[in-house]
Design an enzyme around this catalytic site. Structure first.
Site, PDB file in Angstrom:
ATOM      1  CG  ASP A  27     -10.281   0.867 -20.784  1.00 67.10           C
ATOM      2  OD1 ASP A  27     -10.951   1.230 -21.769  1.00 67.10           O
ATOM      3  OD2 ASP A  27     -10.713   0.094 -19.914  1.00 67.10           O
ATOM      4  CG  ASP A 121     -13.628   1.554 -24.900  1.00 63.09           C
ATOM      5  OD1 ASP A 121     -13.442   0.377 -25.277  1.00 63.09           O
ATOM      6  OD2 ASP A 121     -14.319   1.841 -23.902  1.00 63.09           O
ATOM      7  CD  GLU A 122     -10.663  -2.958 -23.463  1.00 61.33           C
ATOM      8  OE1 GLU A 122      -9.809  -3.154 -22.576  1.00 61.33           O
ATOM      9  OE2 GLU A 122     -11.795  -3.462 -23.436  1.00 61.33           O
TER      10      GLU A 122
END
Length: 418
Positions: A27, A121-122
């Site tokens: 993350d 983003d993860e």
């Protein structure tokens, strides 16, 4: 769990025991803010709020410096500024975030083909099959963190565990810029003291119902009777929570993750009571949804709308279509029909249109005639014009001149494919 601002952070040493693990959850740390700092180093160390600089918009993201004042994503910018008066407000640059996301995901895929992106983003990674190439899961996590920092210039946090659920919990607790490893044999001890709110699927109402019965930690859930859990949250959720509390999560990393929905929302500068204007806005948003569906090669089987009133009460309505479509006109008609079912006539703060239950375009049986043929031609021509001249130059005639006066939409929120 962490507090979202770095307090309560837990990290593992480089030689941590990672026996029985195979799943990484990676993350990015305050991703939007990190990209803005990457592009403008003068922002480093400042409390940043990513959002439109007015009180009607909401916070898209915030730096850790701002989070320590209580600033959170989805909070009204006006409230965020009251909490952190010294914050610098930076408008979001979503195309740039997508660009950096592709760099990050490419690094993940250089380690293992088993990558499941959850958002820009993860992602989850299964590294069981690449240990001979790269080392143990903890070592792979360390290498990923090193490469993301060296090649992209931002930091990430990684959870290493035997299951997806525990890996995601671990990455949250390691933030920012940390790694937390939970060996398989330590899973139950790791879970026991964590709050029930940390479990996947436990929202505020479920948490209140559990806590009202004295079930405050995951360890409490593990010893609770099935009957008590059923009464608290219902049979379906109680069975899933009992499994997670025991560390059981059979979900594999899914590299074929199918898009669930595509949507657009608009928050107005001023609350709008004009129903005709709101119906036109729904059609405009539907056009944008249809265009994105066509670009991605999808059709929708379900159309949903979201209406948020001036008192922040939000209602949603959805409708299954007779035939899947990517035609904006058809999506807009469904959205307007749903809007007619909303009984409240109070001023509206936000409207949204979402396409759900997506499937590849052209996947159904061919009809004897196509009722949408003319609209497909029109919208196909519009797609070509937008590709040549940009989306800002093309609009329905009914939208021309609506930029002033009756609460024009100024703050679009594009929902990428979830």
């Amino acid at each position: 769990m962490g507090h979202g601002d770095g307090r309560g952070r837990m990290v593992s040493s480089a030689d941590a025991d990672d026996s029985g693990t195979r799943i990484l959850h990676v993350d990015m740390d305050a991703f939007y803010a990190a990209v803005e700092v990457l592009d403008d180093p003068s922002l480093r160390g400042l409390p940043l709020i990513i959002g439109a600089p007015d009180g009607r918009s909401v916070v898209s993201s915030a730096s850790y410096e701002a989070r320590r004042y209580g600033v959170r994503s989805a909070m009204p910018v006006s409230q965020a500024v009251r909490l952190c008066p010294t914050a610098r407000i930076v408008p979001p640059h979503f195309h740039r975030y997508q660009e950096v996301s592709r760099q990050v995901m490419a690094i993940f895929e250089s380690f293992t083909p088993l990558v499941e992106p959850l958002s820009v983003d993860e992602a989850f990674l299964d590294v069981q099959g690449v240990r001979r190439l790269w080392g143990s899961p903890a070592r792979i996590a360390a290498q990923i963190r090193e490469r993301v920092l060296a090649e992209v210039g931002i930091t990430c946090s990684v959870g290493v565990a035997a299951t997806k659920h525990v890996a995601k919990m671990a990455s949250t607790m390691a933030k920012p810029d940390g790694m937390l490893v939970v060996a398989e044999h330590d899973t139950l001890a790791f879970l026991a003291p964590r709050p029930v709110r940390a479990l996947w699927g436990v929202g505020p109402k479920a948490a209140e119902a559990l806590e009202a019965r004295g079930l405050r930690t995951i360890g409490d859930l593990r010893t609770a009777s099935p009957e008590m859990l059923d009464r608290a949250v219902g049979p379906a959720l109680s069975a899933r929570l009992a499994q997670l509390a025991r560390g059981e999560d059979a979900r594999a990393v899914d590299t074929e993750r199918v898009e669930k929905s595509i949507g657009h929302e608009e928050t107005f500068d001023h609350d709008v009571a004009d129903r005709a204007f709101l119906r036109a806005e729904l059609l405009r948003l539907a056009d944008r949804v249809g265009a994105r569906l066509r670009r991605a090669g999808w059709e929708t089987s379900t159309v949903a709308i979201k209406i948020r009133f001036d008192d922040f009460r939000t209602v949603t309505r959805s409708q299954t279509l007779p035939e899947p479509t990517a035609v904006g006109q058809r999506i807009g008609e469904a959205a307007q029909s749903l809007f007619a079912l909303v009984e409240r006539r109070d001023p509206v703060r936000l409207v949204g249109v979402r396409a759900e239950n997506l499937r590849p375009a052209g996947g159904g049986a061919l009809a004897l005639w196509d009722e949408d043929e003319d609209w497909r031609k029109v919208e196909g021509a519009v797609d070509e014009a937008m590709a040549r001249f940009g989306s800002a130059t093309i609009s329905r005639a009914r939208h021309i001149g609506r930029g002033e006066g009756r609460g024009a939409a100024r703050h679009p929120k594009d929902h990428g494919v979830d």
